[in-house]
Write a protein that holds these residues in place. Structure first.
Motif, PDB file in Angstrom:
ATOM      1  N   ALA A 433       0.834  -1.204   0.000  1.00 48.58           N
ATOM      2  CA  ALA A 433       0.000   0.000   0.000  1.00 48.58           C
ATOM      3  C   ALA A 433       0.866   1.251   0.000  1.00 48.58           C
ATOM      4  N   SER A 434       1.970   1.222   0.748  1.00 47.51           N
ATOM      5  CA  SER A 434       2.882   2.368   0.780  1.00 47.51           C
ATOM      6  C   SER A 434       3.528   2.602  -0.577  1.00 47.51           C
ATOM      7  N   HIS A 435       3.807   1.521  -1.309  1.00 43.16           N
ATOM      8  CA  HIS A 435       4.349   1.669  -2.669  1.00 43.16           C
ATOM      9  C   HIS A 435       3.319   2.325  -3.595  1.00 43.16           C
ATOM     10  N   VAL A 436       2.066   1.871  -3.478  1.00 43.12           N
ATOM     11  CA  VAL A 436       1.019   2.410  -4.355  1.00 43.12           C
ATOM     12  C   VAL A 436       0.829   3.907  -4.111  1.00 43.12           C
ATOM     13  N   LEU A 437       0.892   4.328  -2.851  1.00 41.22           N
ATOM     14  CA  LEU A 437       0.648   5.726  -2.494  1.00 41.22           C
ATOM     15  C   LEU A 437       1.905   6.589  -2.565  1.00 41.22           C
ATOM     16  N   GLY A 438       3.023   5.986  -2.945  1.00 35.48           N
ATOM     17  CA  GLY A 438       4.248   6.759  -3.124  1.00 35.48           C
ATOM     18  C   GLY A 438       4.993   7.074  -1.843  1.00 35.48           C
ATOM     19  N   HIS A 439       4.659   6.401  -0.730  1.00 34.46           N
ATOM     20  CA  HIS A 439       5.358   6.640   0.533  1.00 34.46           C
ATOM     21  C   HIS A 439       6.661   5.856   0.621  1.00 34.46           C
ATOM     22  N   ASP A 468     -13.003   1.679  -5.245  1.00 39.51           N
ATOM     23  CA  ASP A 468     -13.118   2.041  -6.659  1.00 39.51           C
ATOM     24  C   ASP A 468     -11.773   2.315  -7.319  1.00 39.51           C
ATOM     25  N   SER A 469     -10.670   2.193  -6.574  1.00 41.26           N
ATOM     26  CA  SER A 469      -9.349   2.428  -7.167  1.00 41.26           C
ATOM     27  C   SER A 469      -8.283   1.763  -6.311  1.00 41.26           C
ATOM     28  N   PRO A 470      -7.116   1.488  -6.911  1.00 37.32           N
ATOM     29  CA  PRO A 470      -6.021   0.912  -6.107  1.00 37.32           C
ATOM     30  C   PRO A 470      -5.546   1.872  -5.024  1.00 37.32           C
TER      31      PRO A 470
END
Length: 682
Positions: A433-439, A468-470
């Motif tokens: 999740a941190s990768h997806v959000l750029g953290h 509704d989205s990653p």
């Protein structure tokens, strides 16, 4: 200059720190990925990187000290070898106490006649023939044995006899309960012994791997292991007592926090890949739990730092709550290899997940993979179906769960293999999740994104997609980690000040109050003007806060804990080198061994000293106490030297329980003699 290398092997990372024990300076640190399939690889990378960063003469290193969360993680995740529990003198009802039946699960249990009474006398004859016949039919089904005898702490002769029979008949490792604890409470002592038996192969692999890498790096010095109370054990001594390393990693982290943080009173939260360990730092030192470590819901008899461990980590498995009507995610307690990390070694998983995304209907097994953790091959004690599945994954090196298990029966078998530590699950985690959000971007972000898309399209009980989205499902995952972590910290804080355990988590009202607070903070961050509006609209509110500094440790602490501290309204401290606090604490430890000997009066004029080798009787109380103190002193010093201490100091404590029958008349009940031996590592 006396140099010590501290190592901390966690579920995700292996950390190293080189410390000058005289000046207490940290000379170099390093991190490497923990390689569960072959622990030596991760250990070797961490040690080599730290030595290279330091650049000094390796002959100057006088000690390597190892802490690990592997035992703690194994207990929390209910993984480990298969052990047979041998109960001597207990009845079937004993399994219902101390959670013993739940801990045993489907593993075998042998009931044998024997055991002793409170005075150390046999309550009936030990049935050695029945034990021998039972063991013969068991040795190919299990990897170790755990023995617990009724009142074995008062007389261990039946446990010792059982160990000799089992060792001769099976050749497998055997753990006796009287060697792990001198306290009463048979079922809890049996539970502790069972956990120890399961963990033997796990710690043995880690010690062997560490020693092999020390040889490769030219480190010709002793190796020690951190116990759960933060003290040290010589590595060979620790091999047979792995349960004492439960909370080893957290205890080392607490010592590291005291070393690194500029505070003497704080709540410490150490977030790893599998667990978050929470404790209180008081007067610059961790508080100890005299009642035994509580790990993963099991109350053991191992004295350890007073730490509460929750199955919350950066690598906690995330899955949809398919029974909830609203969109909801479940987090942990099982650890999973992040998809972003798995892709670094298996780049084809992105293509496999893309194929799953192209299917019209989402499946529960989408975005889930298994990896073998069987360096010695498939064990021969598995069932036929488990053997087939394990061999299939071992041959492939990695498999999509949907390809391996196509039926519910097969999924159940895979789950058992994961719980036994033979397969490791890979799934979407907070790290992804941190990768997806750029953290965070250390691993493969594309694999994390594919996993998020697969998770987002899973269905809740009302048939709607989870998100509704990653990005939305990733934020849901991190919000869940923040909320659960805040609840766990507040549970610890309230319990430490005298409230009941689980004060927050057991209250729907208080949990909902935290959820509302979290939603308000999220709204205020997106729209600062909403803060005043929320305040004006409020009629009543409940504020839960942490009134003590929060020291956050771990590689991901700086990423996750600002939101957690904000939700708790707490001052946050993330000290320098917090990401290797366990390695720092491992290097700063000393050797400590405790021996407790009980003196009772079974009859008039007889004073019984309950020794580990068996009871002895003396006719005089004064002589019995003196003899007990002599035995305790010698035994504690002997154990400290065996544990790796050089110069040993022993302190003695005597507690006598008597009943007064008048001004000049007292009746002796019992005495407890405690000897604490401490020393610096040899």
């Amino acid at each position: 200059m006396a140099l010590i290398i501290g190592l901390d092997t966690g579920g995700t990372f292996t950390d190293a720190a080189i410390i000058d024990s005289e000046s207490r300076m940290i000379l170099a640190t390093a991190k490497a990925l923990t390689t569960r399939h072959d622990l030596s690889v991760g250990v070797g990378h961490a040690v080599c990187s730290a030595l290279t960063a330091w650049g000094g003469d390796r002959a100057a290193v006088s000690l390597v000290s190892l802490s690990t969360t592997l035992a703690t993680n194994a207990v929390v995740e209910s993984v480990g070898g298969t052990a047979c529990l041998v109960l001597i003198g207990f009845d079937n009802e004993s399994l219902g106490r101390a959670g013993l039946s739940d801990a045993l699960g489907s593993e075998p249990c042998i009931f044998v006649a024997g055991g002793h009474g409170p005075d150390g006398r046999p309550q009936c004859t030990f049935d050695s023939n029945a034990l021998l016949q039972a063991v013969k039919g068991m040795k190919h089904r299990v990897s170790s044995f755990a023995i617990a005898g009724y009142f074995a702490t008062r007389n261990p002769e039946h446990e010792l006899a059982a160990r000799e029979i089992i060792t001769r008949a099976s050749g497998l490792p055997v753990t006796c309960s009287h060697e792990l604890s001198s306290s009463l409470g048979g079922p809890r002592r049996a539970l502790t012994t069972l956990l120890n038996a399961r963990l033997i192969s796990l710690l043995d692999r880690l010690i062997s791997a560490t020693r092999a890498e020390m040889g490769k790096q030219g480190l010709n010095c002793p190796l020690m292991v951190v116990k759960g109370d933060g003290s040290l054990l010589q590595a060979d001594f620790a091999r047979s007592r792995p349960v004492e390393t439960i909370l080893s990693g957290p205890a080392a982290s607490l010592s590291g926090a005291a070393f690194l943080a500029d505070t003497r009173h704080a709540v410490i939260a150490d977030i790893g890949g599998t667990t978050t360990d929470i404790a209180r730092l008081q007067g610059g030192a961790p508080m100890l739990s005299r009642d035994g470590a509580n790990v993963g819901g099991w109350r053991t008899m191992i004295e350890a730092a007073h730490i509460r461990t929750s199955g919350l980590g950066g690598d906690s498995e995330i899955r949809p709550d398919s029974r909830a009507l609203e969109a909801r995610l479940q987090l942990g307690p099982r650890r999973a290899v992040p998809l972003s990390l798995l892709c670094c070694d298996h780049p084809d998983i992105t293509d496999l997940m893309t194929l799953q995304l192209n299917q019209p209907i989402a499946q529960p097994t989408d975005g889930r993979f298994v990896i073998p953790v069987m360096p010695d091959g498939v064990p021969d004690w598995l069932s036929r179906s488990e053997t087939r599945l394990a061999q299939t994954v071992l041959d492939a090196g990695m498999m999509a769960l949907c390809e391996l298990a196509t039926t519910q029966v097969a999924l159940g078998a895979v789950d058992r293999l994961v719980r036994r530590g033979l397969l490791m699950l890979s799934a979407f985690t907070p790290t992804d999740a941190s990768h997806v959000l750029g953290h965070f971007n250390r691993f493969d972000s594309q694999a994390a994104l594919c996993g998020a898309r697969l998770l987002a399209r899973q269905k809740s009980a009302n048939g709607n997609e989870i998100a509704d989205s990653p990005e939305a499902v990733s934020q849901m995952a991190l919000d869940e980690l923040t909320l659960k972590s805040a609840i766990a910290i507040l549970d610890t804080a309230f319990a430490e000040q005298g409230a009941a355990e689980h004060t927050i988590s057991s209250s729907v009202f208080l949990v909902n109050s935290l959820k509302q607070r979290q939603q308000q903070l999220s709204t205020e961050i997106k729209n600062p003007d909403s803060k005043a509006a929320n305040k004006m609209a409020a009629i009543a509110s409940t504020t839960l806060s942490l009134d003590m500094p929060l020291v956050a440790l771990g590689a991901s602490a700086a990423a996750y804990y600002p939101d957690i501290a904000r939700l708790l309204g707490a001052e946050l401290i993330v000290p320098p080198f917090s990401e290797v606090a366990g390695a720092v604490g491992a290097a700063a430890g000393s050797v400590r061994q405790r021996v407790m000997i009980l003196v009772t009066q079974p009859s008039e004029g007889v004073f019984r000293i309950h020794l580990p080798a068996g009871p002895i009787d003396l006719p005089d109380l004064k002589a019995a106490l003196k003899q007990a103190e002599l035995h305790a002193t010698n035994l504690a010093a002997e154990r400290a030297r065996a544990a790796g201490a050089s110069i040993v100091t022993v302190s003695m404590d005597r507690q006598i329980n008597e009943v007064s029958l008048g001004p000049d008349k007292t009746v002796f009940l019992q005495a407890t003699i405690t000897a604490d031996a401490t020393g610096t590592p040899a």
